[in-house]
Design a protein around this motif. Structure first.
Motif, PDB file in Angstrom:
ATOM      1  N   UNK A 132      95.096  28.179  10.704  1.00 14.99           N
ATOM      2  CA  UNK A 132      93.642  28.134  10.773  1.00 14.99           C
ATOM      3  C   UNK A 132      93.107  26.866  10.096  1.00 14.99           C
ATOM      4  N   UNK A 133      93.707  26.508   8.927  1.00 19.44           N
ATOM      5  CA  UNK A 133      93.267  25.287   8.244  1.00 19.44           C
ATOM      6  C   UNK A 133      93.558  24.056   9.098  1.00 19.44           C
ATOM      7  N   UNK A 134      94.738  24.037   9.717  1.00 19.07           N
ATOM      8  CA  UNK A 134      95.074  22.907  10.603  1.00 19.07           C
ATOM      9  C   UNK A 134      94.092  22.842  11.770  1.00 19.07           C
ATOM     10  N   UNK A 135      93.755  24.019  12.321  1.00 16.70           N
ATOM     11  CA  UNK A 135      92.803  24.046  13.439  1.00 16.70           C
ATOM     12  C   UNK A 135      91.434  23.536  12.991  1.00 16.70           C
ATOM     13  N   UNK A 136      91.024  23.951  11.769  1.00 20.33           N
ATOM     14  CA  UNK A 136      89.738  23.474  11.257  1.00 20.33           C
ATOM     15  C   UNK A 136      89.738  21.954  11.098  1.00 20.33           C
ATOM     16  N   UNK A 137      90.827  21.416  10.555  1.00 15.22           N
ATOM     17  CA  UNK A 137      90.922  19.963  10.395  1.00 15.22           C
ATOM     18  C   UNK A 137      90.923  19.272  11.758  1.00 15.22           C
ATOM     19  N   UNK A 138      91.659  19.859  12.704  1.00 15.59           N
ATOM     20  CA  UNK A 138      91.678  19.273  14.039  1.00 15.59           C
ATOM     21  C   UNK A 138      90.286  19.322  14.675  1.00 15.59           C
ATOM     22  N   UNK A 139      89.563  20.440  14.453  1.00 12.47           N
ATOM     23  CA  UNK A 139      88.203  20.540  14.983  1.00 12.47           C
ATOM     24  C   UNK A 139      87.312  19.460  14.361  1.00 12.47           C
ATOM     25  N   UNK A 140      87.436  19.292  13.024  1.00  8.86           N
ATOM     26  CA  UNK A 140      86.641  18.254  12.372  1.00  8.86           C
ATOM     27  C   UNK A 140      87.030  16.866  12.872  1.00  8.86           C
ATOM     28  N   UNK A 141      88.311  16.683  13.133  1.00  9.53           N
ATOM     29  CA  UNK A 141      88.755  15.395  13.673  1.00  9.53           C
ATOM     30  C   UNK A 141      88.126  15.141  15.042  1.00  9.53           C
ATOM     31  N   UNK A 142      88.085  16.188  15.879  1.00 13.32           N
ATOM     32  CA  UNK A 142      87.462  16.043  17.196  1.00 13.32           C
ATOM     33  C   UNK A 142      85.961  15.781  17.063  1.00 13.32           C
ATOM     34  N   UNK A 143      85.308  16.469  16.104  1.00 13.76           N
ATOM     35  CA  UNK A 143      83.876  16.264  15.894  1.00 13.76           C
ATOM     36  C   UNK A 143      83.592  14.821  15.485  1.00 13.76           C
ATOM     37  N   UNK A 144      84.395  14.321  14.527  1.00 12.27           N
ATOM     38  CA  UNK A 144      84.193  12.940  14.082  1.00 12.27           C
ATOM     39  C   UNK A 144      84.433  11.974  15.240  1.00 12.27           C
ATOM     40  N   UNK A 145      85.470  12.217  16.008  1.00 12.96           N
ATOM     41  CA  UNK A 145      85.774  11.352  17.145  1.00 12.96           C
ATOM     42  C   UNK A 145      84.628  11.349  18.138  1.00 12.96           C
ATOM     43  N   UNK A 146      84.096  12.556  18.445  1.00 16.46           N
ATOM     44  CA  UNK A 146      82.987  12.643  19.402  1.00 16.46           C
ATOM     45  C   UNK A 146      81.733  11.953  18.869  1.00 16.46           C
ATOM     46  N   UNK A 147      81.455  12.147  17.577  1.00 20.34           N
ATOM     47  CA  UNK A 147      80.282  11.498  16.984  1.00 20.34           C
ATOM     48  C   UNK A 147      80.421   9.982  17.029  1.00 20.34           C
ATOM     49  N   UNK A 148      81.632   9.502  16.702  1.00 21.29           N
ATOM     50  CA  UNK A 148      81.861   8.044  16.737  1.00 21.29           C
ATOM     51  C   UNK A 148      81.657   7.518  18.154  1.00 21.29           C
ATOM     52  N   UNK A 149      82.244   8.204  19.137  1.00 19.46           N
ATOM     53  CA  UNK A 149      82.120   7.749  20.524  1.00 19.46           C
ATOM     54  C   UNK A 149      80.670   7.831  20.993  1.00 19.46           C
ATOM     55  N   UNK A 150      79.972   8.897  20.601  1.00 25.78           N
ATOM     56  CA  UNK A 150      78.566   9.029  20.994  1.00 25.78           C
ATOM     57  C   UNK A 150      77.731   7.928  20.373  1.00 25.78           C
ATOM     58  N   UNK A 151      77.945   7.691  19.057  1.00 27.74           N
ATOM     59  CA  UNK A 151      77.198   6.628  18.397  1.00 27.74           C
ATOM     60  C   UNK A 151      77.587   5.276  18.950  1.00 27.74           C
ATOM     61  N   UNK A 152      78.858   5.116  19.278  1.00 27.18           N
ATOM     62  CA  UNK A 152      79.319   3.867  19.897  1.00 27.18           C
ATOM     63  C   UNK A 152      78.583   3.612  21.208  1.00 27.18           C
ATOM     64  N   UNK A 153      78.488   4.665  22.038  1.00 25.01           N
ATOM     65  CA  UNK A 153      77.814   4.520  23.328  1.00 25.01           C
ATOM     66  C   UNK A 153      76.335   4.202  23.139  1.00 25.01           C
ATOM     67  N   UNK A 154      75.689   4.882  22.169  1.00 21.28           N
ATOM     68  CA  UNK A 154      74.267   4.632  21.908  1.00 21.28           C
ATOM     69  C   UNK A 154      74.028   3.205  21.459  1.00 21.28           C
ATOM     70  N   UNK A 155      74.862   2.773  20.498  1.00 22.34           N
ATOM     71  CA  UNK A 155      74.680   1.425  19.953  1.00 22.34           C
ATOM     72  C   UNK A 155      74.985   0.364  21.007  1.00 22.34           C
ATOM     73  N   UNK A 156      76.054   0.561  21.757  1.00 22.62           N
ATOM     74  CA  UNK A 156      76.406  -0.423  22.795  1.00 22.62           C
ATOM     75  C   UNK A 156      75.323  -0.476  23.858  1.00 22.62           C
ATOM     76  N   UNK A 157      74.771   0.709  24.234  1.00 22.01           N
ATOM     77  CA  UNK A 157      73.708   0.740  25.240  1.00 22.01           C
ATOM     78  C   UNK A 157      72.466  -0.011  24.746  1.00 22.01           C
ATOM     79  N   UNK A 158      72.117   0.222  23.468  1.00 21.43           N
ATOM     80  CA  UNK A 158      70.965  -0.480  22.910  1.00 21.43           C
ATOM     81  C   UNK A 158      71.185  -1.983  22.871  1.00 21.43           C
ATOM     82  N   UNK A 159      72.388  -2.374  22.467  1.00 23.38           N
ATOM     83  CA  UNK A 159      72.690  -3.815  22.405  1.00 23.38           C
ATOM     84  C   UNK A 159      72.638  -4.421  23.796  1.00 23.38           C
TER      85      UNK A 159
END
Length: 554
Positions: free
Chosen positions: A243-270
């Motif tokens: 369960x702890x590994x799954x939680x860490x993996x979920x957080x890893x996916x969340x961070x990855x998605x946030x980074x990609x989303x912010x990346x797309x937003x920033x690149x689109x604005x630029x």
């Protein structure tokens, strides 16, 4: 019926000594018949008085043996009919058996021994003891090879008495000779007394057997319970870690998605700004071409007519609207994740110690006795370091976090959630379970040497060691010693020493404080139930020279 008649004939014409058909039968004065060789061999063993092996009738002098012609003829006739009287092989005495003392030739196995006659008998030769009234009073026992041990080696008499002085069996002559004046009783009386002791010992042994069998059953139940608990704990632990590994993996996916989303937003604005700038560049280049062409017009009138008709240049986007920064965009996220990793490692390191100690603390068998000497205590010594994250701001730790000192001015770092705020106290980094021993050297006006649960309050009146149900503290002043728990004070009468020894048996719920000098003196002992791992704690008084240090034990 014919078979029964044959058995009767066989018994009638058999020698009661060898139990075979009579050979050279002779009849002695009492009327019993034997093989001539068998009765001669039996009488050769008797010195003066000769007796019948069956009825025990005695003869003096020794009878003259004459062959019984009629019996001899009948036996020969019986042999011709095929009648045999030899007993089965399994009736003969083997190497481990007690043989009949009356049988001649190949001896039969004895079924009883007589303590009066000091002889052993097979079934045939035992019959006189069962039939004759005089012999029925003899003491018959299970066959024994040790009958001769009942004979006195000095007087050749049966030893029927016991000397309590010398603790040995004796005969009657011994009691009036070598053992005169000794405490002597009959062997039967001594046997009765010792039989009572033996029965008591048997009862004790049987009770002990029952107790041990009960303990064995309990231990078997413990084994089953241990195996079940271990299997269930392994299963539960695997599920929790998964369960702890799954939680860490979920957080890893969340961070990855946030980074990609912010990346797309920033690149689109630029890219939007980039497109606007490119359009402006195109327009500026077109106007620049127009102006260049106009500047090349040689006709002054045409130039003056054309120039005012040019549309005004749109206002340019200020270059300051574009935030030019060093090439660092998501690197701070990496730093934040790294910080999380470091914190997780610290938590795992600390909690792993607790888990490991909790596992090794499983002890089903009876615990070892408490230590009695300082060297015994050293077997359980453990290194202890202070946790700066729990220290009051008026306390300073040494580089190795072994020693704590009072500061006149509080340290300037910002408040931390785990720091004590109202008392000059600090907890150890290590959590303590199992058996542990440590010593504290102190100096100054006042000091508390304590243990506490990690979740003790960090502020307020009840946060002080000894003033709640989550801590136990020994208070030292220059002239007195007291123990505190849950705000209850216990005064202790003992000399004040600058070194304190603390012994903890977490599983047994034992906490002991010792005054350590040339010897160890018990100051106070606590017997309770600890529900959590403990941490060592120190409290200093408001004195410039106040210090306390966890000692290195060797």
């Amino acid at each position: 019926m014919a078979q029964k008649g044959a058995d009767l004939d066989q018994e009638t014409f058999s020698c009661s000594i060898c139990l075979d058909l009579l050979k050279d039968p002779v009849t002695i004065p009492c009327g019993h018949s034997y093989c001539m060789k068998c009765i001669q061999g039996f009488w050769d063993g008797e010195e003066i008085i000769h007796s019948c092996p069956q009825c025990r009738k005695t003869f003096t002098p020794k009878p003259v043996l004459v062959k019984n012609v009629m019996f001899a003829a009948l036996v020969e006739q019986l042999k011709k009919t095929g009648l045999q009287a030899a007993p089965a092989d399994h009736c003969f005495a083997g190497p481990e058996d007690v043989s009949c003392d009356v049988c001649s030739g190949r001896k039969l196995r004895a079924i009883k021994s007589c303590l009066i006659c000091l002889a052993s008998y097979c079934e045939k030769h035992l019959q006189p003891h069962l039939d004759a009234a005089a012999l029925q009073k003899h003491k018959l026992v299970e066959p024994s090879k040790n009958l001769r041990e009942n004979i006195c080696s000095i007087h050749d008499e049966v030893m029927k008495m016991f000397c309590r002085t010398d603790q040995k069996c004796i005969c009657y002559l011994c009691s009036v000779d070598e053992h005169r004046g000794h405490d002597t009783v009959s062997a039967a009386a001594e046997r009765t007394e010792r039989q009572s002791d033996l029965e008591e010992s048997q009862q004790q042994i049987q009770q002990r057997i029952q107790d041990r069998e009960k303990e064995v059953r309990l231990l078997q139940q413990e084994v089953e319970a241990i195996n079940h608990s271990a299997d269930q704990t392994v299963k539960d632990s695997e599920e929790i870690f998964t369960e702890m590994i799954r939680l860490i993996q979920d957080r890893s996916c969340d961070v990855k998605q946030q980074i990609r989303s912010q990346q797309q937003t920033e690149v689109s604005g630029v890219k939007d700004v980039q497109q606007q700038l490119e359009q402006e560049i195109t327009e500026l280049k077109r106007r620049d071409a127009e102006l260049k062409q106009l500047s090349l017009t040689e006709d002054h009138s045409q130039f003056l007519l054309t120039y005012p008709s040019l549309p005004p240049l749109r206002e340019s986007t200020p270059s300051s609207s574009i935030n030019v920064r060093p090439l660092r965009y998501f690197e701070d996220v990496t730093a934040a994740v790294s910080e999380l990793r470091d914190k997780l490692q610290d938590i795992l390191r600390e909690e792993w110690t607790n888990i490991s100690l909790t596992v090794t603390n499983v002890d089903v068998l009876m615990p070892e006795p408490e230590p009695t000497s300082r060297s015994d205590f050293f077997k359980y010594s453990c290194p202890i370091t202070l946790d700066p994250n729990t220290a009051n701001r008026r306390l300073s730790q040494s580089e190795e976090n072994k020693k704590v000192m009072f500061l006149e001015k509080p340290q300037s770092y910002s408040d931390r959630p785990n720091n004590f705020t109202d008392y000059l106290q600090v907890l150890s980094r290590e959590s303590l379970t199992g058996r542990r021993y440590w010593e504290v050297e102190w100096r100054g006006e006042y000091v508390y040497v304590a243990v506490a649960y990690k979740n003790i309050s960090r502020s307020g009146d009840e946060s002080g060691f000894g003033y709640n149900d989550k801590s136990w503290a020994l208070y030292y002043s220059p002239h007195s010693i007291s123990f505190y728990h849950n705000s209850i004070q216990t005064s202790i009468s003992a000399p004040v020493s600058s070194r304190v020894g603390v012994y903890l048996d977490h599983r047994a719920g034992v906490l002991s404080f010792y005054s350590v000098s040339e010897s160890m003196t018990l100051l106070h002992r606590v017997q309770t139930t600890f529900t959590q791992p403990l941490h060592a704690g120190l409290v200093l008084g408001y004195a410039v020279e106040a210090t306390a240090e966890f000692c290195k034990l060797e």
